[in-house]
Each structure stands twice: as C-alpha cells, then as structure tokens.
Write a protein that holds these residues in place. Sequence first.
Motif, mmCIF file in Angstrom:
data_model
loop_
_atom_site.group_PDB
_atom_site.id
_atom_site.type_symbol
_atom_site.label_atom_id
_atom_site.label_comp_id
_atom_site.label_asym_id
_atom_site.label_seq_id
_atom_site.Cartn_x
_atom_site.Cartn_y
_atom_site.Cartn_z
ATOM 1 N N GLU A 46 -8.053 -1.258 -0.609
ATOM 2 C CA GLU A 46 -8.797 -0.177 -1.260
ATOM 3 C C GLU A 46 -7.875 0.935 -1.751
ATOM 4 O O GLU A 46 -8.073 1.488 -2.836
ATOM 5 C CB GLU A 46 -9.828 0.383 -0.275
ATOM 6 N N SER A 47 -6.856 1.239 -0.961
ATOM 7 C CA SER A 47 -5.946 2.324 -1.313
ATOM 8 C C SER A 47 -5.130 2.030 -2.565
ATOM 9 O O SER A 47 -4.577 2.951 -3.176
ATOM 10 C CB SER A 47 -5.001 2.613 -0.140
ATOM 11 N N THR A 73 0.814 -1.212 0.000
ATOM 12 C CA THR A 73 0.000 0.000 0.000
ATOM 13 C C THR A 73 0.847 1.261 0.000
ATOM 14 O O THR A 73 2.007 1.266 0.414
ATOM 15 C CB THR A 73 -0.932 0.017 1.223
ATOM 16 N N THR A 103 -2.507 6.796 -0.933
ATOM 17 C CA THR A 103 -3.177 7.362 -2.107
ATOM 18 C C THR A 103 -4.291 8.341 -1.763
ATOM 19 O O THR A 103 -4.827 9.002 -2.659
ATOM 20 C CB THR A 103 -3.758 6.224 -2.973
ATOM 21 N N ALA A 104 -4.639 8.458 -0.468
ATOM 22 C CA ALA A 104 -5.614 9.467 -0.054
ATOM 23 C C ALA A 104 -4.963 10.833 0.153
ATOM 24 O O ALA A 104 -5.657 11.833 0.347
ATOM 25 C CB ALA A 104 -6.323 9.025 1.234
#
Length: 320
Positions: A270-271, A241, A244-245
């Motif tokens: 999800e990221s 991960t 990415t937010a």
Amino acid sequence: MKILIVFTGGTIGSLAADGVISPNGQSKRMLIDRFDNKYGAIFDETEPYFALSENNTGENLTLLINCVIDNLDKDYDGIIVAHGTDTLQYSASALSFALGTYTIPVVLVSANYNLADKRSNGADNFAGAVDFIVNRQGRGVFVSYQNSDGILYIHRGSRLLAHNEFSDDLFSVKNQYFGMINNGEFIKNENYKAVKDEIKPFGRVNLNSHCGIKTIYAKVGEAFDYEEEKIYLVKSYHSGTLPTADENFVRFAKSNTVFLSGFDKNTVYESAVIYDELGINILPVSSFISGYVKLWLAHSKGLDLKEISRKSLGEDIVFD
C-alpha cells in the motif's frame, strides 16, 4: 593465448607488514610467476594507477576505463583487471557500462586476503579468470570470485551486490550469476536471465573526483532533511517500500529528482502505490551499486537520466 593484466592495487596487489596491509609491487610477480605459460598463455601487464581500492575516485575510474579501452584492439584474447575487493562492484559496473557486452572478455579479480596469506582466494580468482578467457564463453565484463563455499563464480560485472557486513562472499542480484568454473571448465548458469543491451556503451569517460548523485538508504528515524533540487538514488527496504506516510519524505520526494532501487512490481504494498504521484523514478530490477554508477556515468555525459536508467546496458537488468 595472450592476456593483458591491468594492475590497480587493492588487497590482491598488497602485502602485509607489521600487521598493516599496503600496496606492494612484489604481489604482481607472485601472480605472473604462478600462472606464466599456463595453457601457453602470455601475459602482458600495465598499471594505470596503484592504490587501495577504498581510496578510488572518479579519476581512478576514468584511468581504468580509458586504459582498458586503449587495449581492446591489441590482439589480446582477454583482459584481467586486478582490483581491490572493497570497491570491486563499482569498477566492475563502470567498465560494464563503458564497454557493453560485445568486447573481448574483461574479467576483474580481487582477493579476500593478500596473496602471501594461505587463506587468500586471490590465486584461485585469477586462475578462474584465465580459465574463463580460455573457454571463450562470454563477451563483455565479468568478475571471477570464489566464495566461502569453495565455488568459483563468474558474475556479470553489472550484477554485483554490496558485501554483507563481515563477510567476504560476493553475490549477484537475484542470485543471477553468469556461471561457475569447475576443474578449469566453465559451466553456464541455466537460470541466468538478462535483458539484452538496449543502448550503446558510454565509451571513454572523464569523471570528477566525486559523483553528482546523492544516495540514501531507507532506515527507521530518517528525517529526510536533505538539500532540495538535487538528484538522489534511494535504496528501499527489502520489500521495495519507503515511508510514504511520513510528511518529510513526501516533501523530500516532491522537491528532488528521486530514483528508487529495490522495487519489484510483482509485489506492491500500500505504501508504494503513490510512487508515481510523488514523481519517483523506479529503476528496473538491478543492483543498487550498478544503478548508482550508471546514473553517475550518464550524468557526467549530460544524458537523460530517466531514459538511460531504464535501458539495459552490460546486462545489468535482470527483468523489468
């Protein structure tokens, strides 16, 4: 049995004086005298450079690669490279990509302590390299290294992970070591997996002092305020991960050519769903160091980095 020893320095080529470890040519004789005529082996020696491995540069890698290539067709049964442990992974990867998997065995050895120190694994590592060459069980580039568990492992040169902090032990990515040496005999790792070479070896290189590939490790609080329009290799968190937010990361990813190491598509968070949208180039399952060196060598030759990075060479890719 005829074996060439390529001395480059490092701890295995050093001795301690007044508490300071420095390169010392006497260590070469310690190795050769201890193993001369073992199995009837004859040792030749050469020295393209001699330094502590933490001072290695692109020029040193160039000298090492070209020296090994110069000696591949001189009737040697194998080549042993005596190298420092700090940057062993980089030279092993570079040789793997330069030579591929169809040459005589080229085995890198190092030492956690200098050879005069009774704690040193250097002599055992060297003995393992000789045993591996004598057993004729592999072609291409390997590393012989005894961990603190007393087991002498044979690693593919392109598989090595960075050392853990304050640890001398050496591991392959996904624990995919090639085999081990037990009482002079080679035992293949039955769980070893590899994608066979898909591209030709790079061959001779001419590397500059510094690499044109910039590296980043994912970490909490990273601002991602780096230069734009550059080539970056990013090491993800252990789950593959990245943040990415974070708007700064998104801007960074879209403004540069970004390669990602550490992502396993079998577990997707999800990221990570937007990696494609951000234009991130995901490397196959391989070590971060080998990915870095592969991009470096390909970049130096003006090759297509996106294509080359996904093609197996030196059996660096465990699986895609």
